[in-house]
Design a protein around this motif. Structure first.
Motif, mmCIF file in Angstrom:
data_model
loop_
_atom_site.group_PDB
_atom_site.id
_atom_site.type_symbol
_atom_site.label_atom_id
_atom_site.label_comp_id
_atom_site.label_asym_id
_atom_site.label_seq_id
_atom_site.Cartn_x
_atom_site.Cartn_y
_atom_site.Cartn_z
ATOM 1 N N MET A 68 96.463 -68.948 -9.337
ATOM 2 C CA MET A 68 95.880 -67.755 -9.514
ATOM 3 C C MET A 68 97.066 -66.619 -9.400
ATOM 4 N N VAL A 69 96.839 -65.583 -10.122
ATOM 5 C CA VAL A 69 97.868 -64.506 -10.003
ATOM 6 C C VAL A 69 97.097 -63.117 -9.909
ATOM 7 N N LEU A 70 97.866 -62.217 -9.049
ATOM 8 C CA LEU A 70 97.604 -60.916 -8.640
ATOM 9 C C LEU A 70 96.890 -60.220 -9.724
ATOM 10 N N PRO A 71 97.629 -59.921 -10.755
ATOM 11 C CA PRO A 71 96.997 -58.929 -11.853
ATOM 12 C C PRO A 71 95.820 -59.486 -12.605
ATOM 13 N N TYR A 72 95.644 -60.722 -12.824
ATOM 14 C CA TYR A 72 94.306 -61.412 -13.383
ATOM 15 C C TYR A 72 93.268 -61.486 -12.275
ATOM 16 N N HIS A 73 93.619 -61.767 -10.977
ATOM 17 C CA HIS A 73 92.666 -61.680 -10.045
ATOM 18 C C HIS A 73 92.133 -60.239 -9.624
ATOM 19 N N LEU A 74 93.052 -59.433 -9.662
ATOM 20 C CA LEU A 74 92.405 -57.946 -9.752
ATOM 21 C C LEU A 74 91.695 -57.648 -10.878
ATOM 22 N N TYR A 75 91.946 -58.044 -12.019
ATOM 23 C CA TYR A 75 90.733 -57.654 -13.105
ATOM 24 C C TYR A 75 89.621 -58.560 -12.975
ATOM 25 N N VAL A 76 89.622 -59.750 -12.582
ATOM 26 C CA VAL A 76 88.518 -60.462 -12.457
ATOM 27 C C VAL A 76 87.502 -59.863 -11.544
ATOM 28 N N ILE A 77 88.097 -59.476 -10.151
ATOM 29 C CA ILE A 77 87.383 -58.962 -9.088
ATOM 30 C C ILE A 77 86.908 -57.366 -9.255
ATOM 31 N N ALA A 78 87.602 -56.930 -10.120
ATOM 32 C CA ALA A 78 87.254 -55.471 -10.249
ATOM 33 C C ALA A 78 86.031 -55.199 -11.460
ATOM 34 N N THR A 79 85.921 -56.377 -12.483
ATOM 35 C CA THR A 79 85.171 -56.219 -13.818
ATOM 36 C C THR A 79 84.259 -57.355 -13.847
ATOM 37 N N GLY A 80 84.365 -58.625 -13.353
ATOM 38 C CA GLY A 80 83.485 -59.653 -13.765
ATOM 39 C C GLY A 80 82.985 -60.426 -12.490
ATOM 40 N N GLY A 81 83.115 -59.810 -11.267
ATOM 41 C CA GLY A 81 82.790 -60.543 -9.948
ATOM 42 C C GLY A 81 81.087 -60.490 -10.011
ATOM 43 N N THR A 82 80.490 -61.352 -9.172
ATOM 44 C CA THR A 82 79.261 -61.281 -9.115
ATOM 45 C C THR A 82 78.719 -60.100 -8.188
ATOM 46 N N ASP A 83 79.292 -59.560 -7.578
ATOM 47 C CA ASP A 83 78.961 -58.451 -6.843
ATOM 48 C C ASP A 83 80.082 -57.294 -6.641
ATOM 49 N N LEU A 84 79.874 -56.480 -7.632
ATOM 50 C CA LEU A 84 81.056 -55.813 -7.763
ATOM 51 C C LEU A 84 81.301 -54.586 -6.558
ATOM 52 N N GLU A 85 80.013 -54.257 -5.947
ATOM 53 C CA GLU A 85 80.430 -53.390 -4.877
ATOM 54 C C GLU A 85 80.869 -54.086 -3.583
ATOM 55 N N ALA A 86 80.763 -55.554 -3.560
ATOM 56 C CA ALA A 86 81.361 -56.288 -2.324
ATOM 57 C C ALA A 86 82.812 -56.328 -2.686
ATOM 58 N N SER A 87 83.213 -56.578 -4.087
ATOM 59 C CA SER A 87 84.569 -57.022 -4.329
ATOM 60 C C SER A 87 85.357 -55.870 -4.619
ATOM 61 N N ARG A 88 84.817 -54.482 -4.867
ATOM 62 C CA ARG A 88 85.539 -53.306 -5.089
ATOM 63 C C ARG A 88 86.882 -53.165 -3.972
ATOM 64 N N PRO A 89 86.393 -53.234 -2.580
ATOM 65 C CA PRO A 89 87.568 -53.027 -1.597
ATOM 66 C C PRO A 89 88.397 -54.206 -1.728
#
Length: 284
Positions: free
Chosen positions: A229-250
């Motif tokens: 896992m890498v930080l830039p891609y991880h940031l992209y995934v949790i900001a746009t493709g997560g199952t719960d965007l409100e929970a993952s935005r912080p």
């Protein structure tokens, strides 16, 4: 209009634009710090992600990012350094050198996603490295290679010609002059290119997406042939493709803050190396 008035108006405009740029920078940093500092904790930095990346930490992504930075620099820096030395000190002037410069500049202008496709084709598929740290590091190394070559060449050009002439007059050959006189003087400026390269590598998403990045891999790599896992891609995934965007935005804000701080400390280390080598040059 009086010349002094024009000069003051120009200085005022330049100063205002400089302050505007600095203000935008601090505004962006302040926004990230404000939203991300509430998430960052010791557990966030040392734990693996859990619950679909809406909880836990980002430690595997931090380790993966550091592995890619180290791997790409180990690959690109020696090649870029030697290439810059050849262009500046040995190649002379002519169409061959100009052709190399043009190709280097063109290579530096290619979008990073093209490097990602090339890395996937060559390193992942043709060479059989698979999605791995090795494939990602080689791809990122190719991405920053033009930057290192150009900064090395410019740093060597900035060394006064009298240094070379004096060394050759004392009986040193070309290799000794470059290795013991020119390169030590230019090395602090070469470090500047290394700083820029590290900054670019740490924030790239497209190349690692094609060559190394894993969507969810809450474990540490054990070899250079592992995915990470890498930080830039991880940031992209949790900001746009997560199952719960409100929970993952912080967590996204916290990840962005950690990435910025990591790049900041790497730059501080490189700047310290630059000052160290600069003092050695002055003392000698």
């Amino acid at each position: 209009m009086d010349k002094k008035v024009k000069q003051r108006a120009a200085f005022f405009l330049f100063r205002a634009l400089s302050l505007l740029v600095v203000g935008i920078l601090f505004w962006i940093l302040g926004f990230i710090v404000y939203h991300g500092i509430r998430v960052v904790s010791w557990e966030f930095l040392t734990a693996a992600p859990t619950e679909g990346m809406t909880a836990g930490g980002i430690f595997p992504a931090i380790v993966g990012t550091l592995c890619l930075i180290a791997g790409s620099i180990v690959f690109a820096f020696p090649i870029g350094l030697m290439s810059g030395i050849y262009i500046s000190e040995y190649a002379g002037k002519g169409w061959i050198v100009e052709f190399i410069r043009i190709m280097t500049n063109n290579l530096g202008g290619i979008p990073s996603i093209v490097f990602g496709l090339f890395g996937m084709t060559l390193f992942v598929n043709t060479f059989g490295f698979g999605d791995s740290i090795l494939a990602g590091s080689l791809t990122l190394g190719l991405l920053i290679l033009p930057l290192i070559i150009r900064t090395t060449e410019e740093a060597l050009k900035a060394v006064p010609a009298s240094y070379r002439t004096g060394s050759l007059a004392l009986g040193a050959n070309k290799l000794q002059t470059v290795g013991r006189v020119v390169l030590p003087v230019a090395f602090p400026n070469i470090i500047t290119g290394l700083i820029l390269a590290v900054g670019r590598v740490s924030g790239e998403t497209a190349p690692v997406l094609f060559t190394v990045a894993a969507y969810f891999l809450p474990k540490l790599p054990t070899s250079i042939f592992d995915q990470v896992m890498v930080l830039p891609y991880h940031l992209y995934v949790i900001a746009t493709g997560g199952t719960d965007l409100e929970a993952s935005r912080p967590i996204a804000y916290g990840t962005a803050l950690v990435l910025i701080v990591m790049v900041f400390f790497v730059n501080l280390l490189a700047a310290a190396l630059r000052r160290y080598f600069g003092k050695r040059v002055k003392s000698n």
